[in-house]
Design a protein around this motif. Sequence first.
Motif, PDB file in Angstrom:
ATOM      1  N   CYS A 236      43.874  42.350  43.757  1.00 19.71           N
ATOM      2  CA  CYS A 236      42.497  42.101  43.309  1.00 19.71           C
ATOM      3  C   CYS A 236      41.546  42.796  44.278  1.00 19.71           C
ATOM      4  CB  CYS A 236      42.214  40.603  43.216  1.00 19.71           C
ATOM      5  SG  CYS A 236      40.699  40.214  42.316  1.00 19.71           S
ATOM      6  N   ARG A 237      41.689  44.087  44.335  1.00 20.82           N
ATOM      7  CA  ARG A 237      40.919  44.921  45.268  1.00 20.82           C
ATOM      8  C   ARG A 237      39.417  44.744  45.036  1.00 20.82           C
ATOM      9  NH1 ARG A 237      43.531  49.203  47.770  1.00 20.82           N
ATOM     10  NH2 ARG A 237      42.168  50.313  49.153  1.00 20.82           N
ATOM     11  N   TYR A 238      38.693  44.651  46.111  1.00 22.91           N
ATOM     12  CA  TYR A 238      37.238  44.454  46.093  1.00 22.91           C
ATOM     13  C   TYR A 238      36.822  43.139  45.430  1.00 22.91           C
ATOM     14  CZ  TYR A 238      37.742  49.488  46.809  1.00 22.91           C
ATOM     15  OH  TYR A 238      38.140  50.725  47.248  1.00 22.91           O
ATOM     16  N   GLY A 239      37.778  42.305  45.122  1.00 17.78           N
ATOM     17  CA  GLY A 239      37.469  41.028  44.486  1.00 17.78           C
ATOM     18  C   GLY A 239      37.304  41.097  42.986  1.00 17.78           C
ATOM     19  N   PHE A 240      37.580  42.293  42.390  1.00 16.56           N
ATOM     20  CA  PHE A 240      37.421  42.390  40.938  1.00 16.56           C
ATOM     21  C   PHE A 240      38.298  43.446  40.274  1.00 16.56           C
ATOM     22  CE2 PHE A 240      34.125  45.009  42.884  1.00 16.56           C
ATOM     23  CZ  PHE A 240      34.254  46.217  42.208  1.00 16.56           C
ATOM     24  N   VAL A 241      39.072  44.225  41.018  1.00 16.98           N
ATOM     25  CA  VAL A 241      39.917  45.251  40.422  1.00 16.98           C
ATOM     26  C   VAL A 241      41.371  44.778  40.470  1.00 16.98           C
ATOM     27  CG1 VAL A 241      40.720  47.644  40.534  1.00 16.98           C
ATOM     28  CG2 VAL A 241      38.350  47.081  41.162  1.00 16.98           C
ATOM     29  N   VAL A 242      41.899  44.440  39.304  1.00 14.01           N
ATOM     30  CA  VAL A 242      43.291  44.017  39.221  1.00 14.01           C
ATOM     31  C   VAL A 242      44.139  45.172  38.709  1.00 14.01           C
ATOM     32  CG1 VAL A 242      42.628  41.612  38.865  1.00 14.01           C
ATOM     33  CG2 VAL A 242      43.126  43.041  36.892  1.00 14.01           C
ATOM     34  N   ASP A 243      45.457  45.006  38.803  1.00 19.79           N
ATOM     35  CA  ASP A 243      46.350  46.067  38.378  1.00 19.79           C
ATOM     36  C   ASP A 243      47.582  45.460  37.726  1.00 19.79           C
ATOM     37  OD1 ASP A 243      47.618  48.726  38.268  1.00 19.79           O
ATOM     38  OD2 ASP A 243      46.174  49.247  39.825  1.00 19.79           O
ATOM     39  N   GLN A 244      48.549  46.281  37.456  1.00 20.19           N
ATOM     40  CA  GLN A 244      49.754  45.873  36.739  1.00 20.19           C
ATOM     41  C   GLN A 244      50.483  44.712  37.423  1.00 20.19           C
ATOM     42  OE1 GLN A 244      52.697  48.982  36.591  1.00 20.19           O
ATOM     43  NE2 GLN A 244      53.629  48.175  34.722  1.00 20.19           N
TER      44      GLN A 244
END
Length: 162
Positions: free
Chosen positions: A58-66
């Motif tokens: 949850c990079r930057y608190g808002f970017v999720v990934d697979q």
Amino acid sequence: MTDIVRTALLDDLGHVPWPEIQDTTGSAAAIPSLLTAVARGDADTAGRALGQLRRRICRYGFVVDQATAATVPFLWELVRLPQVTCRVEILRLLKSIADARQWETTAAAYPKLLSHPGDHVAWEREARRAVRAQRAVLRDLLCERDAALVQAGAELSAALDD
């Protein structure tokens, strides 16, 4: 932590093909060791591991990934364990994941993003579903004596109610 809980956590980690899925930094192969450090580490070790885990799922608190949705059940498991030293921060991470809509929102305005390599919109939705799937855990957490834990649980509960 009892040997039964420790073994169950490690056994479940082995069922996910971590090297074959991606987190925000590339291969998700490091996620099991980070989760283990959160589970077994002292406060400093667990906090550092959770910080690294946050950057991966949850990079930057808002970017999720697979890898985010695959990691969420383990976060719920950790937050249930009273000996885990960073349960408040785990709840905050779960809230960030539940709130993540960066790809979905951007794709609504720029549909070309839907042809971007990887299905980021679906990964966001899967991650949110994974957080919601175990929301019943919050009932017990809201009864704990730790005021900070109760507050973080209440904030997550409110986010899930939206």
